[in-house]
Design a protein around this motif. Structure first.
Motif, mmCIF file in Angstrom:
data_model
loop_
_atom_site.group_PDB
_atom_site.id
_atom_site.type_symbol
_atom_site.label_atom_id
_atom_site.label_comp_id
_atom_site.label_asym_id
_atom_site.label_seq_id
_atom_site.Cartn_x
_atom_site.Cartn_y
_atom_site.Cartn_z
ATOM 1 N N PRO A 34 -4.461 3.554 4.162
ATOM 2 C CA PRO A 34 -5.207 3.574 2.903
ATOM 3 C C PRO A 34 -5.496 2.074 2.488
ATOM 4 O O PRO A 34 -6.525 1.806 1.547
ATOM 5 C CB PRO A 34 -4.009 3.938 1.752
ATOM 6 N N HIS A 35 -4.729 1.124 2.965
ATOM 7 C CA HIS A 35 -5.096 -0.320 2.585
ATOM 8 C C HIS A 35 -6.566 -0.771 3.137
ATOM 9 O O HIS A 35 -7.316 -1.494 2.445
ATOM 10 C CB HIS A 35 -4.153 -1.308 3.105
ATOM 11 N N GLY A 36 -6.847 -0.186 4.442
ATOM 12 C CA GLY A 36 -8.231 -0.746 5.107
ATOM 13 C C GLY A 36 -9.216 -0.210 3.944
ATOM 14 O O GLY A 36 -10.077 -1.100 3.619
ATOM 15 N N THR A 37 -9.215 1.048 3.567
ATOM 16 C CA THR A 37 -10.278 1.386 2.660
ATOM 17 C C THR A 37 -10.053 0.790 1.308
ATOM 18 O O THR A 37 -11.110 0.333 0.822
ATOM 19 C CB THR A 37 -10.412 2.951 2.492
ATOM 20 N N GLY A 38 -9.035 0.764 0.689
ATOM 21 C CA GLY A 38 -8.509 0.241 -0.812
ATOM 22 C C GLY A 38 -9.302 -1.316 -0.723
ATOM 23 O O GLY A 38 -10.026 -1.645 -1.938
ATOM 24 N N LEU A 39 -8.756 -2.250 0.109
ATOM 25 C CA LEU A 39 -9.010 -3.341 -0.010
ATOM 26 C C LEU A 39 -10.536 -3.760 0.282
ATOM 27 O O LEU A 39 -10.947 -4.626 -0.429
ATOM 28 C CB LEU A 39 -8.287 -4.280 1.005
ATOM 29 N N ALA A 40 -11.137 -2.967 1.177
ATOM 30 C CA ALA A 40 -12.615 -3.222 1.290
ATOM 31 C C ALA A 40 -13.263 -2.553 0.117
ATOM 32 O O ALA A 40 -14.154 -3.682 -0.331
ATOM 33 C CB ALA A 40 -13.034 -2.477 2.453
ATOM 34 N N ALA A 41 -13.042 -1.754 -0.797
ATOM 35 C CA ALA A 41 -13.406 -1.371 -1.865
ATOM 36 C C ALA A 41 -13.383 -2.439 -2.947
ATOM 37 O O ALA A 41 -14.357 -2.659 -3.602
ATOM 38 C CB ALA A 41 -13.007 0.124 -2.378
ATOM 39 N N ALA A 42 -12.078 -2.994 -3.026
ATOM 40 C CA ALA A 42 -11.904 -4.102 -4.236
ATOM 41 C C ALA A 42 -12.488 -5.429 -3.480
ATOM 42 O O ALA A 42 -12.352 -6.313 -4.334
ATOM 43 C CB ALA A 42 -10.441 -4.198 -4.274
ATOM 44 N N ASN A 43 -13.076 -5.405 -2.277
ATOM 45 C CA ASN A 43 -13.635 -6.715 -1.965
ATOM 46 C C ASN A 43 -12.369 -7.797 -1.463
ATOM 47 O O ASN A 43 -12.655 -8.787 -2.123
ATOM 48 C CB ASN A 43 -14.672 -7.162 -2.727
ATOM 49 N N LEU A 44 -11.334 -7.257 -1.312
ATOM 50 C CA LEU A 44 -10.039 -8.374 -1.166
ATOM 51 C C LEU A 44 -10.116 -8.538 0.459
ATOM 52 O O LEU A 44 -10.435 -7.475 1.058
ATOM 53 C CB LEU A 44 -8.987 -7.559 -1.610
ATOM 54 N N PRO A 45 -9.589 -9.636 0.644
ATOM 55 C CA PRO A 45 -9.507 -9.869 1.954
ATOM 56 C C PRO A 45 -8.321 -8.907 2.826
ATOM 57 O O PRO A 45 -7.261 -8.412 2.004
ATOM 58 C CB PRO A 45 -9.111 -11.393 2.217
ATOM 59 N N GLU A 46 -8.407 -8.767 4.022
ATOM 60 C CA GLU A 46 -7.486 -7.529 4.618
ATOM 61 C C GLU A 46 -6.327 -8.446 4.962
ATOM 62 O O GLU A 46 -5.135 -8.021 4.236
ATOM 63 C CB GLU A 46 -8.246 -7.308 5.824
ATOM 64 N N CYS A 47 -6.115 -9.078 5.947
ATOM 65 C CA CYS A 47 -4.874 -9.673 6.258
ATOM 66 C C CYS A 47 -4.324 -10.751 5.519
ATOM 67 O O CYS A 47 -3.069 -10.745 5.034
ATOM 68 C CB CYS A 47 -4.799 -10.129 7.755
ATOM 69 N N GLU A 48 -5.248 -11.442 4.948
ATOM 70 C CA GLU A 48 -4.639 -12.789 4.110
ATOM 71 C C GLU A 48 -3.998 -12.232 2.699
ATOM 72 O O GLU A 48 -3.185 -13.008 2.308
ATOM 73 C CB GLU A 48 -6.165 -13.357 3.590
ATOM 74 N N SER A 49 -4.237 -10.943 2.410
ATOM 75 C CA SER A 49 -3.751 -10.501 1.135
ATOM 76 C C SER A 49 -2.111 -10.544 1.148
ATOM 77 O O SER A 49 -1.397 -11.010 0.257
ATOM 78 C CB SER A 49 -4.186 -9.198 0.626
#
Lengths: 400, 374
Positions: free
Chosen positions: A233-248
């Motif tokens: 869920p993080h993969g799609t969620g962060l992409a949708a929110a335009n947040l960085p993946e690993c960095e978060s």
């Protein structure tokens, strides 16, 4: 006909040039001995590339003006350096015997460094800033500034310079932070496979990865973690929110490995304290923790058995396998789902339990103790008989 | 006795000089009188068995005999261990592990060998203590003391050379610590370095092999020789300080009873060794790595006091002088009979006892200190 003896002057500079025979005929050394000494240590010297290879001019002339004629370039203007290097290093014919890539110059031109230099910025990095000026060594040479072990310091020479970085509005503490990170410490400890600056930022085409690309960069090494991450869920969620993946979760540069114990508290940084998401984190943490503890117990028992000594080679191999499952679980965690973690940790746990079970029975000394009890029964019987006999002898001698 | 009826003893006597074999048993304290070779063996043996015991070995004076029995146990179990042991740095630890984990009863033999050595040291030390308290060093018993104290010192050497053989990390480093102490002793330290091929307390391949030879050949021979000389002196002068010569037992114990006592002693000793071996087995720690100093390893317990002494005096006493003090103390210990008497005459027995008490207290304190700093 006698042998012509060399003139004394010729002898002197023949001696001076003795270390680097390649450029023996160059008269440059008469005025530039320091540069000559540095160049003699370079990989160019051993490949027969002398002063004129980069600077041009007339190497045979001993007249200052005449020597600096004929296509001479001082390269004092730094912006001309990349092009000069590219004269050979972008030439397929010349690089073929060394199996060196020829796209470095092209890539450099796309980099921030190259773009700035092309814009006339003299402060931006050119080839010699990272590879050395006259004493250019192959990047795998331990003293090469481009050697992975030295790269932090090499990049840090400019990127750790506060006044220089402030001109560009850059953070000057990035290198310092990197050196404190799990990656930086691994490199410092001699792990040549650990990533340096260039593994994330590119080598000659050095450009910071965009926010959306950080995950891809990390994924070049952490392949499974990224696959799991994107599937969850993080993969799609962060992409949708335009947040960085690993960095978060892991930050950048100062990347520290996260402890299994951080799993629950880390989730609560974004999710509600009692939400289902935090529960998933806690469950996963409990699963990995339980497996690790089981394996720790098995390892302690193995060490104990090794001291006896019992043959524990097989146990150690299985323990290694189980530890790999735990590592796999720590990777699968990125999918933030309980089931796959449960499956992998179950395997690790059962191996740990198996090893403990086997070693407990091998270390069991019950049989030895039963044997000892039987032995003592016979010892006591023998002593009773011997004491009885002794008393009889005593009585017999007493009567006499 | 019917002279026509011949038993196994007569059969053997016609083929072997039985009195010679018997005198060997006498030399090591299993019997206490020679066989009369002029009489038929059966008769001579019966006569010897009925003779009264000399007082010095009457029950419960068994420490000397227990020491001989333990040396026998050590030689027997040690001999078994040599079948599988390999005295090379590459093979030593692996062969020790094989003995402990794979060879049938190998672990058991190893445990008995280890605990036998510890018991032997304890018994030899106890004997010297007993001789001191009962003043078995006054004329004519000087040699009894000298041989007993030398025997204890040689037994320490046997333990030291033996403890390195399994080539475990703890064994190796405790051996290094021990050599550091021994090598500071003037003359003797140099001799040890020369003989064992150690230089600056570095234990090499050569050292292991030489320690092995010392442990399995030279030191056992030295111990058997010393115990023979020691018993020989006792047979001449006895152990009773009130008498000048060895005398017969007052309580009329015969050899026959003594043999039964011997059997009881043997049984108890074997039972003790087996019990210690099973209940307190010695494991085999990881192999030695000569380039990685193992922290917290002590020298052997009998060298802790000298070790502590060197540590205390390190700042103000040159090493060779500290070594000289140790040499002087050891020599004084062996030569007690030759100075204690005149001391007793001058200051009475109390002075000697106080002196001995102080020596023991200093020894214990230094041992404690040595444990702390090691």
């Amino acid at each position: 006909m006698g042998v012509r003896s060399p003139s004394p002057g010729r002898l002197v500079w023949l001696l001076l040039l003795a270390p680097g025979a390649a450029a023996a005929d160059e008269a440059c050394v008469l005025c530039h001995p320091a540069e000559r000494v540095l160049a003699a240590e370079s990989i160019h010297a051993s490949e027969g590339v002398g002063c004129t290879g980069c600077h041009g001019g007339d190497p045979a002339s001993r007249d200052v003006a005449a020597a600096h004629r004929g296509g001479f370039q001082s390269l004092a203007d730094r912006t001309g350096v990349p092009k000069s290097c590219a004269a050979c290093h972008a030439d397929l014919e010349q690089m073929r015997p060394y199996n060196l890539p020829v796209d470095q110059y092209a890539m450099y031109q796309t980099s921030q460094h190259g773009l700035s230099v092309a814009g006339g910025d003299e402060r931006a990095a050119v080839c010699t800033d990272c590879h050395g000026v006259h004493d250019i060594r192959a990047p795998d040479h331990p003293r090469s500034p481009a050697n992975p072990a030295n790269l932090g310091a090499t990049c840090g020479r400019c990127h750790g310079d506060r006044s220089l970085m402030e001109r560009y509005g850059h953070d000057h503490e990035l290198v310092e932070r990197y050196e404190s990170s799990v990656h930086g410490r691994a490199v410092a400890a001699g792990n040549v496979a650990a990533p340096t600056c260039v593994n994330c930022h590119g080598v000659h085409g050095a450009t910071p990865p965009g926010v959306g690309d950080v995950g891809k960069v990390c994924g070049t090494c952490h392949v499974q973690a990224r696959v799991a991450f994107l599937a969850g869920p993080h993969g799609t969620g962060l992409a949708a929110a335009n947040l960085p993946e690993c960095e978060s979760c892991h930050s950048n540069h100062a990347i520290h490995p996260l402890d299994d114990a951080d799993l629950g508290s880390l989730c609560a940084e974004c999710h509600e304290g009692d939400s289902e998401a935090v529960q998933v984190g806690l469950k996963v943490r409990a699963l990995i923790g339980a497996a690790s503890e089981e394996l720790d117990r098995a390892e302690l028992l193995t060490l104990e058995a090794e001291k006896v000594p019992l043959d524990v080679e097989d146990h150690l191999a299985r323990l290694g396998e189980a530890r790999t499952y735990v590592t796999e679980a720590q990777t699968i965690v990125h999918a933030v789902s309980v089931e796959p973690v449960e499956e992998v940790t179950r395997r690790a746990r059962s191996i740990g339990q198996e090893i403990q079970h086997e070693l407990y029975s091998e270390l069991d000394r019950t049989n030895a103790h039963i044997g000892l009890a039987i032995f003592w029964f016979y010892v006591l019987m023998t002593l009773v008989i011997l004491f009885g006999y002794r008393r009889r002898l005593g009585r017999a001698s007493g009567r006499r | 006795m019917n002279p026509q009826r011949k038993g196994w003893l007569d059969w053997l006597s016609e083929r072997l000089v039985l009195t010679e074999i018997f005198s060997l048993l006498v030399s090591y304290g299993f019997f206490h009188a020679e066989l009369d070779s002029s009489k038929p063996p059966r008769e001579a043996l019966a006569e010897a068995m009925a003779r009264p015991m000399p007082s010095y070995s009457a029950w419960p004076r068994v420490l000397g005999l227990a020491a001989v029995v333990l040396i026998g146990v050590e030689i027997f179990t040690g001999g078994l261990l040599t079948f599988y042991y390999s005295p090379t740095p590459e093979g030593a630890h692996a062969s020790a592990a094989t003995i402990l984990s794979e060879v049938h009863f190998g672990g058991f033999v190893h445990q008995v060998h280890y605990w036998g050595a510890q018991l032997l040291l304890a018994i030899l030390a106890l004997r010297v203590l007993r001789f001191f308290l009962q003043r078995v060093y006054r004329a004519p018993r000087e040699l009894v003391w000298v041989f007993a104290s030398l025997l204890l010192l040689v037994a320490f050497h046997a333990e030291l050379t033996g403890r390195i053989l399994p080539w475990t990390g703890t064994a190796y480093w405790s051996g290094v610590r021990a050599l550091e102490v021994v090598q500071t002793i003037p003359l003797y330290g140099g001799l040890v370095s020369f003989l064992s091929g150690t230089e600056g307390a570095v234990i090499s391949e050569l050292t292991l092999l030489r320690f092995y030879i010392f442990h399995v050949v030279l030191l056992p021979i030295a111990m058997l020789t010393l115990i023979y000389l020691h018993f020989s002196s006792i047979r001449r002068v006895g152990l009773d300080p009130s008498k000048v010569r060895a005398s017969a037992s007052d309580d009329g114990v015969t050899f026959r009873q003594h043999v039964v006592n011997l059997a009881i002693l043997l049984t108890v000793l074997v039972a003790a060794l087996v019990t210690l071996g099973v209940l307190a087995p010695r494991g085999l720690p990881a192999g030695a790595e000569p380039y990685a100093t193992l922290p917290g390893v002590h020298p052997p317990w009998y060298l802790l006091a000298p070790f502590g002494f060197f540590e205390i005096t390190a700042s103000w006493l040159p090493r060779w002088l500290a070594g000289l003090v140790l040499l002087a103390a050891t020599t004084a210990f062996v030569l007690v009979p030759f100075w204690a008497r005149s001391l007793e005459r001058r200051g009475g027995r109390l002075l000697l006892m106080v002196l001995a008490g102080v020596a023991v207290a200093v020894w214990l304190a230094l041992t404690l200190y040595g444990t702390k700093v090691a």
